[in-house]
Design a protein around this motif. Structure first.
Motif, PDB file in Angstrom:
ATOM      1  N   THR A   1       0.855  -1.180   0.000  1.00 36.30           N
ATOM      2  CA  THR A   1       0.000   0.000   0.000  1.00 36.30           C
ATOM      3  C   THR A   1       0.890   1.227   0.000  1.00 36.30           C
ATOM      4  OG1 THR A   1      -1.730  -1.166   1.219  1.00 36.30           O
ATOM      5  CG2 THR A   1      -1.816   1.249   1.229  1.00 36.30           C
ATOM      6  N   ILE A   2       0.703   2.077  -1.007  1.00 34.46           N
ATOM      7  CA  ILE A   2       1.457   3.318  -1.119  1.00 34.46           C
ATOM      8  C   ILE A   2       0.576   4.422  -0.560  1.00 34.46           C
ATOM      9  CG2 ILE A   2       2.690   4.878  -2.675  1.00 34.46           C
ATOM     10  CD1 ILE A   2       2.544   2.531  -4.766  1.00 34.46           C
ATOM     11  N   GLY A   3       0.948   4.939   0.582  1.00 35.09           N
ATOM     12  CA  GLY A   3       0.222   6.059   1.181  1.00 35.09           C
ATOM     13  C   GLY A   3       0.824   7.351   0.670  1.00 35.09           C
TER      14      GLY A   3
ATOM     15  N   LYS B   1       4.542  13.444  -0.832  1.00 36.84           N
ATOM     16  CA  LYS B   1       5.287  12.492  -0.008  1.00 36.84           C
ATOM     17  C   LYS B   1       4.575  11.148  -0.079  1.00 36.84           C
ATOM     18  CE  LYS B   1       7.913  15.733   1.791  1.00 36.84           C
ATOM     19  NZ  LYS B   1       9.177  16.004   1.231  1.00 36.84           N
ATOM     20  N   ALA B   2       5.346  10.078  -0.160  1.00 38.97           N
ATOM     21  CA  ALA B   2       4.783   8.728  -0.200  1.00 38.97           C
ATOM     22  C   ALA B   2       5.581   7.826   0.725  1.00 38.97           C
ATOM     23  CB  ALA B   2       4.827   8.177  -1.619  1.00 38.97           C
TER      24      ALA B   2
ATOM     25  N   ARG C   1      -1.303  -0.918  -4.379  1.00 42.28           N
ATOM     26  CA  ARG C   1      -2.429   0.009  -4.441  1.00 42.28           C
ATOM     27  C   ARG C   1      -1.966   1.326  -3.831  1.00 42.28           C
ATOM     28  NH1 ARG C   1      -6.132  -2.764   0.196  1.00 42.28           N
ATOM     29  NH2 ARG C   1      -4.550  -2.698   1.809  1.00 42.28           N
ATOM     30  N   ALA C   2      -2.597   2.399  -4.277  1.00 40.39           N
ATOM     31  CA  ALA C   2      -2.268   3.726  -3.756  1.00 40.39           C
ATOM     32  C   ALA C   2      -3.464   4.265  -2.989  1.00 40.39           C
ATOM     33  CB  ALA C   2      -1.904   4.673  -4.892  1.00 40.39           C
ATOM     34  N   VAL C   3      -3.166   4.941  -1.888  1.00 35.64           N
ATOM     35  CA  VAL C   3      -4.193   5.575  -1.070  1.00 35.64           C
ATOM     36  C   VAL C   3      -3.776   7.030  -0.915  1.00 35.64           C
ATOM     37  CG1 VAL C   3      -5.336   5.592   1.177  1.00 35.64           C
ATOM     38  CG2 VAL C   3      -4.598   3.421   0.173  1.00 35.64           C
TER      39      VAL C   3
ATOM     40  N   LEU D   1      -0.260   6.425 -11.976  1.00 38.32           N
ATOM     41  CA  LEU D   1      -0.056   5.187 -11.225  1.00 38.32           C
ATOM     42  C   LEU D   1      -0.824   4.029 -11.842  1.00 38.32           C
ATOM     43  CD1 LEU D   1      -0.170   6.557  -7.570  1.00 38.32           C
ATOM     44  CD2 LEU D   1       1.823   5.630  -8.752  1.00 38.32           C
ATOM     45  N   HIS D   2      -2.049   4.275 -12.234  1.00 43.25           N
ATOM     46  CA  HIS D   2      -2.861   3.220 -12.863  1.00 43.25           C
ATOM     47  C   HIS D   2      -2.194   2.710 -14.147  1.00 43.25           C
ATOM     48  CE1 HIS D   2      -6.386   0.924 -13.958  1.00 43.25           C
ATOM     49  NE2 HIS D   2      -6.339   1.488 -15.147  1.00 43.25           N
TER      50      HIS D   2
END
Length: 79
Positions: A3-5, A15-16, A57-59, A74-75
């Motif tokens: 999970t990419i926050g 920031k990630a 997945r990205a949040v 990202l998709h």
């Protein structure tokens, strides 16, 4: 699953940080801007140390429309 926050910024760099399936962070805080090359480098950096074919997945929060170009990039990169 990784999970990419992502903390989106309007004028500064985003920031990630990446968490593994166990919830533990697997990267330091990573900075990037809303540019194709920066987002490609972000994903490449994450994949460099990731297990082979780990799903991602990205949040992110919907900061205005700042999320839109980041999510499209990202998709297209498989996140």
């Amino acid at each position: 699953m990784y999970t990419i926050g992502i903390d989106l910024a309007i004028t500064a760099a985003h920031k990630a940080i990446v968490a593994g399936a166990d919830g533990k962070f697997v990267t330091p805080v990573l900075s990037f801007r809303t540019r194709w090359r920066d987002i490609q480098q972000l994903v490449a950096r994450i994949c460099r140390d990731a297990p082979l074919n780990v799903p991602m997945r990205a949040v992110m929060e919907p900061t205005g429309l700042a999320w839109f170009p980041v999510s499209i990039a990202l998709h297209s990169l498989g996140v």
